[in-house]
Design an enzyme around this catalytic site. Structure first.
Site, mmCIF file in Angstrom:
data_model
loop_
_atom_site.group_PDB
_atom_site.id
_atom_site.type_symbol
_atom_site.label_atom_id
_atom_site.label_comp_id
_atom_site.label_asym_id
_atom_site.label_seq_id
_atom_site.Cartn_x
_atom_site.Cartn_y
_atom_site.Cartn_z
ATOM 1 N N ASP A 1 -3.124 4.950 -0.392
ATOM 2 C CA ASP A 1 -3.807 3.992 0.170
ATOM 3 C C ASP A 1 -4.867 3.120 1.599
ATOM 4 O OD1 ASP A 1 -4.383 3.324 -2.700
ATOM 5 O OD2 ASP A 1 -2.145 1.970 -2.074
ATOM 6 N N ALA B 1 0.683 -1.417 -0.575
ATOM 7 C CA ALA B 1 0.173 -0.103 -0.365
ATOM 8 C C ALA B 1 0.780 1.163 0.338
ATOM 9 C CB ALA B 1 -1.255 -0.434 1.305
ATOM 10 N N ASP B 2 0.235 2.487 -0.416
ATOM 11 C CA ASP B 2 1.155 3.767 -0.441
ATOM 12 C C ASP B 2 -0.070 4.531 0.178
ATOM 13 O OD1 ASP B 2 -0.975 4.517 -1.662
ATOM 14 O OD2 ASP B 2 0.076 5.152 -3.558
ATOM 15 N N SER B 3 0.892 5.539 0.938
ATOM 16 C CA SER B 3 0.068 5.942 1.737
ATOM 17 C C SER B 3 -1.371 6.718 1.830
ATOM 18 C CB SER B 3 0.418 8.047 2.348
ATOM 19 O OG SER B 3 2.314 7.421 2.328
#
Lengths: 77, 247
Positions: free
Chosen positions: A39, A35-37
């Site tokens: 997400d 996940a990125d931030s």
């Protein structure tokens, strides 16, 4: 416990497109589940809807693993 | 119609450019939340003009610099219309003074409404927009935010800040299908420019290649374009609507 974990797992699988077997309690959203931030922000938003609760920005910042999410939700139910 | 079935919030829509934007969005089919903070009567007049286009209007009082007010406005909007597709951050104030005379509260009040207000409404609206994977945010900056203007340190700083905030929110939200752009109006015919002496007006026009002041509709039409699918590939931009004054 199991019920919360199941619902959380389903959201993570849907949102992050990972396999259910990867969603372990100790799994980190960013490091293990890709996940990125943003997400993670979205994930928290979906958890709020799923469990009908408000998660403050301060609390949301501490939710970084599957286990954290589950125990946070259980503590508020 | 370009915006059929969409829901728009226009902050500071009781008069001036904000009113014109609300009316133009309505003409293109959008339901409009007419936000105001002081003048309820004027906001209701705007709402009537919005409804004249056959769409729905909802008048909501909210101080954009107050997070609780902003949250409540978003909640009421979604409760009423089911979604929020377009956010126009137009609310703004001036407290002009020379830098050397400017009081701290004059600085703070302008920053709170003009810049922090955009942050709060963007944050609140981005949430439902992220879920929808779609949304348009249009911020009303000002050409003085690009060129500077004596006597308006607070206002200019806030409007330059809006441009930076526009670019950053555009970058952060792009992956979720949300476009964020700004418009930077130049001299627009309003009650304020009407009051200027004729020789002042004439000298101002000398700075404008198109040789006239703009009309609120000139801004509103650009906002409608940015709010429509025609502008799906435009984000993070600031469109100068100033008759060519700043190039």
């Amino acid at each position: 416990m199991a019920e919360v974990l199941d619902r959380v797992t389903k959201i993570i699988v849907d949102r992050l497109g990972v396999d259910e077997s990867e969603v372990k309690l100790e799994a980190s959203f960013k490091e293990d589940l890709g996940a990125d931030s943003l997400d993670v922000v979205e994930l928290v938003m979906e958890l709020e809807d799923e469990f009908d609760m408000e998660i403050s920005d301060e609390d949301a910042e501490k939710i970084d693993t599957v286990g954290n999410a589950v125990s946070y939700i259980e503590s508020k139910m | 119609m370009k915006l059929e079935g969409k829901t728009a919030i226009v902050t500071g829509a009781s008069r001036g450019i904000g009113r014109s934007i609300a009316i133009e969005l309505a003409k293109n089919g959008a339901n409009v939340v007419v936000n105001y903070s002081g003048s309820e009567e004027k906001a209701k007049e705007t709402a009537k003009e919005v409804e004249a286009s056959g769409v729905r209007a909802l008048v909501i009082r909210a101080d954009v610099s107050n997070a609780d007010d902003v949250q409540a406005m978003l909640k009421e909007t979604i409760g009423e219309f089911g979604s929020i597709d377009i956010l126009v951050n137009n609310a703004g104030i001036t407290k002009d003074n020379l830098l050397m005379r400017m009081k701290e509260e004059e600085w703070d009040q302008v920053m709170d409404i003009n810049l922090k207000g955009v942050f709060l409404t963007t944050k609140a609206a981005a949430r439902p927009m992220m879920k929808q994977r779609k949304g348009k945010i249009i911020n009303v900056s000002s050409i003085v935010g690009v060129m500077g203007n004596a006597g308006q340190a607070n206002y200019v700083a806030s409007k330059a800040g809006v441009i930076g905030l526009t670019k950053t929110s555009a970058k952060e939200l792009a992956a979720r299908g949300i476009n964020v752009n700004a418009v930077a109006p130049g001299f627009i015919e309003t009650d304020m420019t009407d009051e200027l002496a004729e020789d002042v007006q004439a000298s101002m026009k000398k700075m404008i290649p198109l040789d006239r002041f703009g009309k609120p509709e000139d801004i509103a039409k650009a906002v409608v374009f940015l709010a429509s699918e025609d502008a799906d590939y435009i984000t993070g931009q600031t469109i100068h609507i100033d008759g060519g004054m700043v190039m």
